[in-house]
Write a protein that holds these residues in place. Structure first.
Motif, PDB file in Angstrom:
ATOM      1  N   ILE A 140       0.837  -1.197   0.000  1.00 11.54           N
ATOM      2  CA  ILE A 140       0.000   0.000   0.000  1.00 11.54           C
ATOM      3  C   ILE A 140       0.873   1.248   0.000  1.00 11.54           C
ATOM      4  N   VAL A 141       1.916   1.245   0.809  1.00 13.60           N
ATOM      5  CA  VAL A 141       2.840   2.380   0.857  1.00 13.60           C
ATOM      6  C   VAL A 141       3.547   2.548  -0.484  1.00 13.60           C
ATOM      7  N   GLU A 142       3.864   1.456  -1.128  1.00 13.33           N
ATOM      8  CA  GLU A 142       4.513   1.529  -2.447  1.00 13.33           C
ATOM      9  C   GLU A 142       3.557   2.161  -3.467  1.00 13.33           C
ATOM     10  N   PRO A 175       2.770   6.499  -2.094  1.00 16.17           N
ATOM     11  CA  PRO A 175       3.973   6.904  -1.350  1.00 16.17           C
ATOM     12  C   PRO A 175       3.784   8.091  -0.414  1.00 16.17           C
ATOM     13  N   TYR A 176       2.662   8.768  -0.479  1.00 19.40           N
ATOM     14  CA  TYR A 176       2.416   9.895   0.425  1.00 19.40           C
ATOM     15  C   TYR A 176       1.868   9.432   1.777  1.00 19.40           C
ATOM     16  N   VAL A 177       1.686   8.121   1.955  1.00 17.31           N
ATOM     17  CA  VAL A 177       1.334   7.573   3.271  1.00 17.31           C
ATOM     18  C   VAL A 177       2.436   6.621   3.697  1.00 17.31           C
ATOM     19  N   GLY A 178       2.522   6.380   4.978  1.00 17.37           N
ATOM     20  CA  GLY A 178       3.532   5.459   5.498  1.00 17.37           C
ATOM     21  C   GLY A 178       2.875   4.309   6.234  1.00 17.37           C
ATOM     22  N   GLU A 179       3.683   3.351   6.613  1.00 20.15           N
ATOM     23  CA  GLU A 179       3.154   2.212   7.355  1.00 20.15           C
ATOM     24  C   GLU A 179       2.492   2.644   8.666  1.00 20.15           C
TER      25      GLU A 179
END
Length: 69
Positions: free
Chosen positions: A45-47, A50-54
């Protein structure tokens, strides 16, 4: 407006019809939960977003659990 106890989750009537999103984005909590239910990992999902993180993904899960209680 971020939610008390869920600082990474925001609800704003002007964003995504007031549905919960990752704060500062238009990525809806429901969409991420669907991806996770479909077998996507937090890293995938992060990939893809990319504007969100784990930590954001974990916050969405915590928010969903809090709603279920």
């Amino acid at each position: 407006m971020t939610l008390l106890g869920h600082s990474r989750i925001a609800i704003d009537p002007a964003v995504c019809g007031g549905r919960p999103v990752v704060a500062g984005t238009r990525l809806r909590v429901a969409d991420v939960l669907e991806m996770l239910a479909g077998g996507a990992s937090a890293a995938e999902i992060v990939e893809d977003f990319p504007y969100v993180g784990e930590p954001d993904v974990r916050a969405m899960l915590a928010y969903a659990v809090a709603l279920a209680d």
